[in-house]
Design a protein around this motif. Structure first.
Motif, PDB file in Angstrom:
ATOM      1  N   LEU A  69       0.822  -1.206   0.000  1.00  0.00           N
ATOM      2  CA  LEU A  69       0.000   0.000   0.000  1.00  0.00           C
ATOM      3  C   LEU A  69       0.857   1.258   0.000  1.00  0.00           C
ATOM      4  N   LEU A  70       1.999   1.215   0.757  1.00  0.00           N
ATOM      5  CA  LEU A  70       2.883   2.381   0.770  1.00  0.00           C
ATOM      6  C   LEU A  70       3.513   2.614  -0.599  1.00  0.00           C
ATOM      7  N   ILE A  71       3.956   1.523  -1.212  1.00  0.00           N
ATOM      8  CA  ILE A  71       4.541   1.651  -2.553  1.00  0.00           C
ATOM      9  C   ILE A  71       3.504   2.211  -3.532  1.00  0.00           C
ATOM     10  N   LYS A  72       2.283   1.678  -3.420  1.00  0.00           N
ATOM     11  CA  LYS A  72       1.204   2.152  -4.292  1.00  0.00           C
ATOM     12  C   LYS A  72       0.912   3.625  -4.027  1.00  0.00           C
ATOM     13  N   LEU A  73       0.966   4.020  -2.738  1.00  0.00           N
ATOM     14  CA  LEU A  73       0.717   5.414  -2.370  1.00  0.00           C
ATOM     15  C   LEU A  73       1.699   6.338  -3.070  1.00  0.00           C
ATOM     16  N   TYR A  74       2.994   5.984  -3.023  1.00  0.00           N
ATOM     17  CA  TYR A  74       4.007   6.837  -3.642  1.00  0.00           C
ATOM     18  C   TYR A  74       3.907   6.825  -5.168  1.00  0.00           C
ATOM     19  N   ILE A 126      -1.624   9.888  14.955  1.00  0.00           N
ATOM     20  CA  ILE A 126      -0.258  10.270  14.616  1.00  0.00           C
ATOM     21  C   ILE A 126      -0.234  11.764  14.288  1.00  0.00           C
ATOM     22  N   PRO A 127       0.674  12.518  14.901  1.00  0.00           N
ATOM     23  CA  PRO A 127       0.752  13.936  14.567  1.00  0.00           C
ATOM     24  C   PRO A 127       1.294  14.141  13.148  1.00  0.00           C
ATOM     25  N   VAL A 128       0.766  15.130  12.458  1.00  0.00           N
ATOM     26  CA  VAL A 128       1.257  15.504  11.131  1.00  0.00           C
ATOM     27  C   VAL A 128       1.895  16.888  11.257  1.00  0.00           C
ATOM     28  N   ARG A 129       3.152  16.978  10.852  1.00  0.00           N
ATOM     29  CA  ARG A 129       3.871  18.243  10.980  1.00  0.00           C
ATOM     30  C   ARG A 129       4.157  18.820   9.598  1.00  0.00           C
ATOM     31  N   LYS A 130       4.176  20.146   9.562  1.00  0.00           N
ATOM     32  CA  LYS A 130       4.451  20.851   8.314  1.00  0.00           C
ATOM     33  C   LYS A 130       5.600  21.817   8.589  1.00  0.00           C
ATOM     34  N   ASN A 131       6.691  21.585   7.875  1.00  0.00           N
ATOM     35  CA  ASN A 131       7.921  22.359   8.112  1.00  0.00           C
ATOM     36  C   ASN A 131       8.358  22.276   9.577  1.00  0.00           C
ATOM     37  N   GLY A 132       8.175  21.091  10.164  1.00  0.00           N
ATOM     38  CA  GLY A 132       8.629  20.845  11.527  1.00  0.00           C
ATOM     39  C   GLY A 132       7.654  21.262  12.600  1.00  0.00           C
ATOM     40  N   LYS A 133       6.545  21.887  12.247  1.00  0.00           N
ATOM     41  CA  LYS A 133       5.592  22.371  13.235  1.00  0.00           C
ATOM     42  C   LYS A 133       4.318  21.527  13.184  1.00  0.00           C
ATOM     43  N   PHE A 134       3.713  21.334  14.383  1.00  0.00           N
ATOM     44  CA  PHE A 134       2.469  20.566  14.469  1.00  0.00           C
ATOM     45  C   PHE A 134       1.390  21.234  13.621  1.00  0.00           C
ATOM     46  N   ALA A 193       1.567   9.353   7.897  1.00  0.00           N
ATOM     47  CA  ALA A 193       1.646  10.723   8.387  1.00  0.00           C
ATOM     48  C   ALA A 193       2.852  11.441   7.798  1.00  0.00           C
ATOM     49  N   ASP A 194       3.988  10.715   7.684  1.00  0.00           N
ATOM     50  CA  ASP A 194       5.181  11.315   7.070  1.00  0.00           C
ATOM     51  C   ASP A 194       4.907  11.708   5.626  1.00  0.00           C
ATOM     52  N   PHE A 195       4.225  10.822   4.897  1.00  0.00           N
ATOM     53  CA  PHE A 195       3.893  11.131   3.505  1.00  0.00           C
ATOM     54  C   PHE A 195       2.986  12.361   3.430  1.00  0.00           C
ATOM     55  N   LEU A 196       2.036  12.405   4.351  1.00  0.00           N
ATOM     56  CA  LEU A 196       1.109  13.533   4.369  1.00  0.00           C
ATOM     57  C   LEU A 196       1.863  14.838   4.649  1.00  0.00           C
ATOM     58  N   LEU A 237      13.847   6.813  -2.394  1.00  0.00           N
ATOM     59  CA  LEU A 237      14.535   5.635  -1.864  1.00  0.00           C
ATOM     60  C   LEU A 237      14.396   5.538  -0.348  1.00  0.00           C
ATOM     61  N   ILE A 238      14.476   6.732   0.304  1.00  0.00           N
ATOM     62  CA  ILE A 238      14.402   6.742   1.773  1.00  0.00           C
ATOM     63  C   ILE A 238      13.009   6.341   2.236  1.00  0.00           C
ATOM     64  N   THR A 239      11.998   6.852   1.541  1.00  0.00           N
ATOM     65  CA  THR A 239      10.628   6.644   2.018  1.00  0.00           C
ATOM     66  C   THR A 239       9.979   5.396   1.447  1.00  0.00           C
ATOM     67  N   GLU A 240      10.677   4.649   0.634  1.00  0.00           N
ATOM     68  CA  GLU A 240      10.101   3.480  -0.027  1.00  0.00           C
ATOM     69  C   GLU A 240       9.616   2.430   0.965  1.00  0.00           C
ATOM     70  N   ASN A 241      10.340   2.220   2.048  1.00  0.00           N
ATOM     71  CA  ASN A 241       9.954   1.271   3.095  1.00  0.00           C
ATOM     72  C   ASN A 241       9.993   1.995   4.439  1.00  0.00           C
ATOM     73  N   THR A 242       9.237   3.066   4.512  1.00  0.00           N
ATOM     74  CA  THR A 242       9.392   3.969   5.645  1.00  0.00           C
ATOM     75  C   THR A 242       9.017   3.357   6.982  1.00  0.00           C
ATOM     76  N   SER A 243       8.330   2.178   7.014  1.00  0.00           N
ATOM     77  CA  SER A 243       8.048   1.543   8.300  1.00  0.00           C
ATOM     78  C   SER A 243       9.321   1.025   8.939  1.00  0.00           C
ATOM     79  N   ASP A 244      10.353   0.847   8.156  1.00  0.00           N
ATOM     80  CA  ASP A 244      11.650   0.447   8.686  1.00  0.00           C
ATOM     81  C   ASP A 244      12.542   1.688   8.767  1.00  0.00           C
ATOM     82  N   GLY A 245      13.735   1.508   9.343  1.00  0.00           N
ATOM     83  CA  GLY A 245      14.667   2.618   9.450  1.00  0.00           C
ATOM     84  C   GLY A 245      15.382   2.867   8.136  1.00  0.00           C
TER      85      GLY A 245
END
Length: 981
Positions: free
Chosen positions: A319-324, A429-437, A464-467, A631-639
Motif C-alpha cells: 500500500l505504501l509503494i502504491k501510495l508513492y 499520529i501527529p502531522v507536521r508541516k515544516n517541523g511544526k504541528f 503521516a510522514d507522507f502527508l 529511496l528513503i521513504t520506499e519502506n518507511t516503516s523500517d529505518g
C-alpha cells in the motif's frame, strides 16, 4: 519299491528324526552331523553340503571319512561345468556310478574328480521352504553302484535337513516377532507421539498416547473409524489428506507425511503431523499402515500467527509503494482521501480521518468510514476542551490507545466522541508541516478491542510522514506557481523594455542574414568576449559553441520553429564561454519574418539570452534530492539511513527510534563508529562482504547482523542497501533500509532448541530399548539353564536346590524389570536421583541372579571388597553393569581352564574404583581398542554375542559421572577398572 534300510541307516535316520535344530546349537554343527551321518550310512569316502551363490557353488561343509576330518573345498563355477549346474538347478538327483564318464558330471572330471580320485557321485537337491538352495553331494573314491536304498537313504537325509532348516527359520522368525512386539508395545506406550495401525482399512491398534491426544476411548475411536476413516479430519483438509495417502499407496511409496486439522472429542480442532509407513503384500497391495501422530497445534498456531503478521506487513508495504506511485499527480485533497482509504485497508480498521488545527479548533478535512463506504468532512472539535489530548499529540510521536475509553490521553473524547461512535481503539499520529504541528492522522476501530502492533504504528507513521511531505510539496507548488506568474509578468515587461535598454542583466543578440549584427554589453561580458569579437559570427559558428549533448536538440528546435513560422519560442542549452567553460543559457527568440521574401525567411532574429546556470544546478540537486527521498521513504516503516563520503547525511525518525540514539549522535557517526557497534561475531562476516560488494559495484546487497543500541544491548538487524556509484566506480550514496528481526531470530533459536531436545530424547529412547532387551535376555538365559539342569536330574535334593535357584532368579528378574521401570521414570524426568548403595551387597545380589550360569560354567568368583564401601549410583544402572561384566567374563572364558573372576574395590580421594579381572580369552586391544565400547561391536565370533553389553556399561557409568578403563591380552584375560564419583 519298499525301502530296506540297513539297521545302521535306520538308526541314523531315527536319531535325526528325533532331533530338533536346538540339539545342534548352530547351523555348522547341523551340517557336520548330516555329512557324518551320510558318510557313515552309505559307507562312502566323502560327504559334503554345497549352496548356490550367484553363478557358483560354495562348499559349506565336507566330511572325509577316510581321514575322519572336516576339510575345505574350492568353489565351483557354473561357466566351468554347465551340464552339472543345469541338472542341479532343475532339482534333478544326479546318480553317477561312473562319475568321470557320466554326461551330467564329466565336466567335473579335469578340475575336480580326477584330482580328488573320485569315481562315483550321488547328488541330491536341498530345499528350504520349497526353494532350491543347494545339493547334498555323496562321493566315493572307488567305483560304487548306487542302490535304491542308498538313494532313498540320502533323500531321507536331505528331507530331514530341509525340515531342520525350516524349523530354524521359523524359530528365528518367532523370536524376532516376539521381541519386536514387546519392543513396539513398550515404545508406543512411552513416547510422546501417538501411534495407530490400520490393516485393510480396519483400526487394529491405537496407543494410549494417541487416544489421550484425541480425548477418546479405544471403543469410541474404533466406532468412529468404522463409520468413516476420515470422520475426524477437518472438512477443508479431508480431500487433500485422502489424496496424499491413496496417492502414496498407488505409487508404492514406503511412507508419506501430511499435516492436517483433527477434531478432538470436545469438538475442538488440533493440528497434527502424521508420518505413515505403508506395508505392501507380495502382490503390491497396501494392506497395513503404521502411523505416528504428533500434536503440532502450538507450533502451527505460532506459524500461522507469524504468517498473518507477515501478510499484514506485506500488505502495508504494498500500500505504501502504491501510495508513492499513484499519487504523484494528485491534488492535496485527493492525496488526503487516498491516505484515509489505505489506512483502513492497511490497519483493517473501521474509520480513518485527517484533522487540521485552525485557531482553537480541530477541523476534519476528510473522514472515510469503511462501513458506510463514504467520505465526510468539516466536523469540528474545540481544542480548549481537549488539553490533555492536544498536549499528548504534540509531544508524542503517536497516541497508542488499545483501549481508548480508559487511556489518559483520550479520556476527554469519551462522552462526546468515542461512545456515540462506538470507538474502542485509537491510533493517532501527529502531522507536521515544516517541523511544526499541523494536524492529526486519526485511525479508529469500533466495537471489537484490538492491540496496535509495532508494524501498525510504523505504517501509520509512514502515512503521516507522507502527508507531511505532501503538504510541504503543496506549499512549494503554490509558491512556484506565484513565482512563475510573476516571472511571466516580468518577461512581458522586459520584452517591452528590451528594445530600449541595454542595461538589462539578460543579454541581447540580433541576427540578420544568418549572422550576428548586434550584441548587448551584458551578453558579451557574460560570454567573456568583447562585443566586436562576436559581431559577424554565423549561425553555424554559434552551433559549434554549443555543448555537444545539446547541439542537435537546439538545432532541431530552432529549425522546427522557423519552418512553422513561429514568432517566438525558447530554447535551453549549454554555451562555451571564451574561457572554455560551458554555462547554461535560456534563449527567448523573437522572429520578424520578411513578408516580401518569397521564401518568407526571417529578416531579424532577436534573442534575449538569460544565464540559468545556477538554476540548472539547483534543479539537478532537486532531482537528486527527490530520487534520494523516494529511496528513503520506499519502506518507511523500517529505518532509513543515507551515507555519503563516510558520514550519515540522513537518518529517518523510525531509525532513531529503533536504536535510541539521538540525531546528534548519528550526525557524528563515522564508518568506523558504525562497525564498532557491530557484534564481533558478525563484524568479521559482514564487513568483508560489504567492501567486497563495493569493489564489484554491486547496486543492491542484503545482510543480517547484531547492532548495539544506545543502552548497550544488541538487536538483530536486516539491512537492505541500495548503492549509487559515480563515474569512477566509487559509491556516492549508500542508502540503507534496516529492519529489526530480533523476534524472528529468537523464534528460530527457540525452534532449534526444541529440535535438539527432541533428537536427544529419541537417542535416549533407542539406547534404553537396547538396555531392556539385553538385561532381560540375561535373566531369561539364566532361567533357561536352571530349567535344563532341573530336567536333567532325578535327585530330589538337586531338584529342590534348582527350584530355589529358579525362585531366586525369577525374583531377580522382577527386580530388574522394576529397576528398568525406575530408569524409565528417570529418563522421563519423573525420578532423576542416585542413592547410596553398599557396593559389596549389590555385587552379591547380582551374583544370585546368575548363579545357574556360574554353576554351569564351574566359575569361581572371588570378592575382595570391604563391607563398608558405599557408592552413589542409580541402582538399576549398577545392577546392569555388574550383570554385564560377570556374564561377559563367563561367556568369553578360556577353553583350557575354568573361569576365575576377581572383584576388588578401592576407596580413593574423590572416587571409588571397582576392578573386575578374569582369566578368559582376552581382547586384541591393538585391533579393537577404538571400538570396544561401540554398539553392536563383537570380537570373538560368538553366535550369542549381541554387542550391547560393554556399550551399555560405558553409557551407564558415564551417565552417573564416572568412567571405565580396560586392559587385556589375548589368551591371558581382561581387567576392567570402573570409577564411580
Amino acid at each position: 519299491m519298499d525301502n530296506n534300510f540297513s539297521l545302521k541307516q535306520f538308526e541314523i535316520l531315527l536319531e535325526l528324526y528325533k532331533s530338533s535344530f536346538s540339539n545342534f546349537d548352530s547351523l555348522e554343527n547341523l551340517h557336520k552331523a548330516i555329512t557324518k551321518s551320510v558318510a557313515s550310512g552309505l559307507g562312502i569316502s566323502r560327504a559334503s553340503i554345497w549352496e548356490f551363490e550367484d553363478n557358483k557353488l560354495v562348499c559349506k561343509i565336507l566330511f572325509n571319512s577316510e581321514k575322519e576330518s572336516f576339510e575345505s573345498q574350492s568353489e565351483l563355477l557354473q561357466t566351468d561345468m554347465p551340464n552339472y549346474f543345469d541338472a542341479l538347478q532343475k532339482g534333478i538327483g544326479i546318480v553317477a556310478d561312473d562319475a568321470q564318464e557320466n554326461k551330467l558330471t564329466n565336466d567335473l572330471k579335469e578340475d575336480y574328480l580326477v584330482p580328488l580320485n573320485i569315481k562315483s557321485m550321488l547328488g541330491l537337491p536341498i530345499r528350504e521352504s520349497g526353494k532350491l538352495i543347494g545339493t547334498l553331494c555323496c562321493e566315493h573314491t572307488s567305483t560304487k553302484e548306487w542302490s535304491e536304498n542308498d538313494i532313498s537313504f540320502s533323500r531321507s537325509i536331505t528331507d530331514i535337513l530341509s525340515l531342520l532348516l525350516e524349523e530354524n527359520e521359523k524359530r528365528i522368525a518367532e523370536k524376532s516377532l516376539l521381541e519386536n512386539q514387546d519392543r513396539f508395545k513398550f515404545i508406543s506406550e512411552n513416547i510422546s507421539d501417538g501411534i495407530y495401525i490400520i490393516e485393510n482399512e480396519v483400526l487394529v491398534f491405537a496407543s494410549s498416547t494417541y487416544l489421550e491426544m484425541l480425548g477418546l476411548s479405544e471403543e469410541e475411536k474404533r466406532n468412529s473409524h468404522s463409520i468413516d476413516m476420515f470422520e475426524l479430519t477437518h472438512p477443508d483438509d479431508k480431500k487433500r489428506v485422502i489424496d496424499i495417502i491413496y496417492g502414496a499407496a498407488s505409487k508404492k511409496l514406503p511412507s508419506t507425511k501430511y499435516v492436517f486439522r483433527c477434531r478432538k472429542k470436545n469438538g475442538q480442532y488440533m493440528w497434527r503431523e502424521d508420518i505413515m509407513n505403508i506395508h505392501y503384500d507380495v502382490s503390491g497391495h497396501a494392506f497395513r499402515a503404521v502411523t505416528i501422530a504428533r500434536d503440532i497445534t502450538q507450533e502451527k498456531e505460532k506459524e500461522l500467527e507469524i504468517i498473518k503478521k507477515q501478510k499484514a506487513i506485506d500488505l502495508q508495504n504494498r500500500l505504501l509503494i502504491k501510495l508513492y506511485a499513484k499519487t504523484i499527480d494528485l491534488s492535496i485533497k485527493e492525496k488526503i482521501n487516498y491516505i484515509t482509504i489505505i489506512a483502513i485497508k492497511g490497519l483493517t480498521i473501521d474509520r480513518a480521518s485527517y484533522w487540521e488545527i485552525e485557531g482553537n479548533q480541530l477541523v476534519c478535512k476528510d473522514l472515510f468510514d469503511k462501513i458506510e463506504n463514504s467520505h465526510t468532512k468539516d466536523q469540528k472539535l474545540n481544542t480548549r476542551d481537549l488539553p490533555k489530548y492536544i498536549e499528548a499529540i504534540k509531544s508524542q510521536t503517536a497516541i497508542i490507545a488499545d483501549d481508548a475509553l480508559t487511556n489518559e490521553s483520550t479520556s476527554e473524547l469519551v462522552d462526546d466522541y468515542l461512545i456515540p461512535l462506538r470507538i474502542t481503539d485509537m491510533l493517532d499520529i501527529p502531522v507536521r508541516k515544516n517541523g511544526k504541528f499541523h494536524g492529526v492522522l486519526c485511525c479508529e476501530h469500533c466495537d471489537k478491542p484490538r492491540v496496535w502492533s509495532e508494524n501498525d504504528v510504523s505504517f501509520a507513521r509512514s502515512l503521516a510522514d507522507f502527508l507531511s511531505l505532501a503538504l510541504e510539496e503543496e506549499k512549494r507548488k503554490k509558491a512556484e506557481k506565484r513565482l512563475n506568474e510573476n516571472q511571466e509578468k516580468l518577461r512581458q515587461s522586459e520584452y517591452q523594455l528590451r528594445l530600449i535598454t541595454e542595461n538589462s542583466s539578460d543579454g541581447f543578440v540580433i541576427m540578420e542574414n544568418e549572422k550576428i549584427t548586434y550584441v548587448s554589453p551584458s551578453y558579451a561580458k557574460f560570454m567573456g568576449y568583447k562585443a566586436d569579437e562576436l559581431i559577424g559570427i554565423s549561425a553555424d559558428q554559434i552551433f559549434e559553441k554549443m555543448h555537444p549533448e545539446d547541439r542537435d536538440r537546439a538545432k532541431k528546435t530552432i529549425d522546427h520553429n522557423l519552418k512553422n513560422k513561429l514568432t517566438s519560442f525558447k530554447c535551453e542549452f549549454r554555451f562555451k564561454r571564451k574561457s572554455g567553460d560551458y554555462y547554461w543559457r535560456e534563449d527567448y527568440a523573437n522572429i520578424i519574418y520578411d513578408e516580401k521574401d518569397e521564401n518568407n525567411r526571417y529578416s531579424k532574429y532577436i534573442i534575449i539570452s538569460r544565464d540559468i546556470h545556477e538554476r540548472k544546478q539547483i534543479e539537478n540537486k532537486l532531482i537528486e534530492s527527490e530520487k534520494q527521498l523516494r529511496l528513503i521513504t520506499e519502506n518507511t516503516s523500517d529505518g532509513v539511513v543515507v551515507i555519503e563520503n563516510g558520514k550519515l547525511t540522513y537518518v529517518s525518525p523510525s531509525y532513531t527510534r529503533l536504536l535510541q540514539y539521538s540525531k546528534e549522535d548519528y550526525a557524528n557517526f563515522t564508518i568506523d563508529d558504525i562497525f564498532n557497534n557491530f557484534h564481533l561475531d558478525d563484524l568479521n562476516i559482514v564487513r568483508p562482504y560489504i567492501f567486497d560488494s563495493l569493489s564489484k559495484q554491486i547496486p543492491e546487497i542484503k545482510y543480517e547482523f547484531r547492532f548495539k543500541d544506545a543502552n548497550g544491548l544488541y538487536h538483530w538487524r536486516e539491512d537492505s542497501a541500495n548503492i549509487i556509484y559515480d563515474e569512477n566506480g566509487k559509491y556516492s550514496k549508500y542508502i540503507v533500509i534496516t529492519r529489526d528481526i530480533s523476534a524472528r531470530k529468537e523464534a528460530e533459536k527457540e525452534k532449534n532448541r526444541l529440535y535438539k531436545i527432541t533428537v536427544k530424547q529419541n537417542e535416549k529412547l533407542i539406547k534404553f530399548t537396547h538396555i531392556v532387551s539385553h538385561d532381560i535376555r540375561s535373566h531369561t538365559s539364566n532361567l533357561s539353564m536352571i530349567l535344563d539342569l532341573f530336567e536333567e536330574t532325578n535327585d530330589p535334593e538337586e531338584q529342590k536346590e534348582y527350584f530355589d535357584m529358579l525362585k531366586q532368579s525369577t525374583n531377580k528378574l522382577s527386580d530388574t524389570i522394576f529397576y528398568l521401570n525406575e530408569t524409565v521414570a528417570v529418563q522421563s524426568g519423573e525420578k532423576n536421583e542416585k542413592i547410596k548403595l553398599n557396593l559389596k551387597a549389590e555385587i552379591e545380589k547380582a551374583i544370585l541372579g546368575i548363579n545357574a550360569i556360574i554353576l554351569t560354567n564351574e566359575a569361581k568368583i572371588n570378592i575382595q571388597i570391604d563391607d563398608t564401601i558405599e557408592i552413589i549410583a542409580t541402582q538399576s544402572y549398577l545392577e546392569s553393569i555388574i550383570f554385564n561384566m560377570l556374564t561377559n567374563a563367563i561367556k568369553y572364558k578360556s577353553p583350557s581352564q575354568n573361569p576365575i573372576i576377581d572383584i576388588k574395590a578401592k576407596k580413593m580421594e574423590s572416587e571409588t574404583r571397582l576392578t573386575i579381572q578374569d582369566n578368559g580369552i582376552g581382547i586384541d586391544l591393538v585391533k579393537n581398542k577404538d571400538k570396544i565400547f561401540g554398539m553392536y561391536k563383537t570380537f570373538h565370533g560368538n553366535p550369542d554375542a549381541v554387542g550391547l553389553g560393554l556399550f551399555m556399561v560405558k553409557n551407564h557409568i558415564e551417565s552417573m559421572g564416572g568412567r571405565i578403563e580396560v586392559e587385556s591380552e589375548l589368551d591371558k584375560g581382561t581387567t576392567f577398572n570402573m570409577y564411580f564419583v
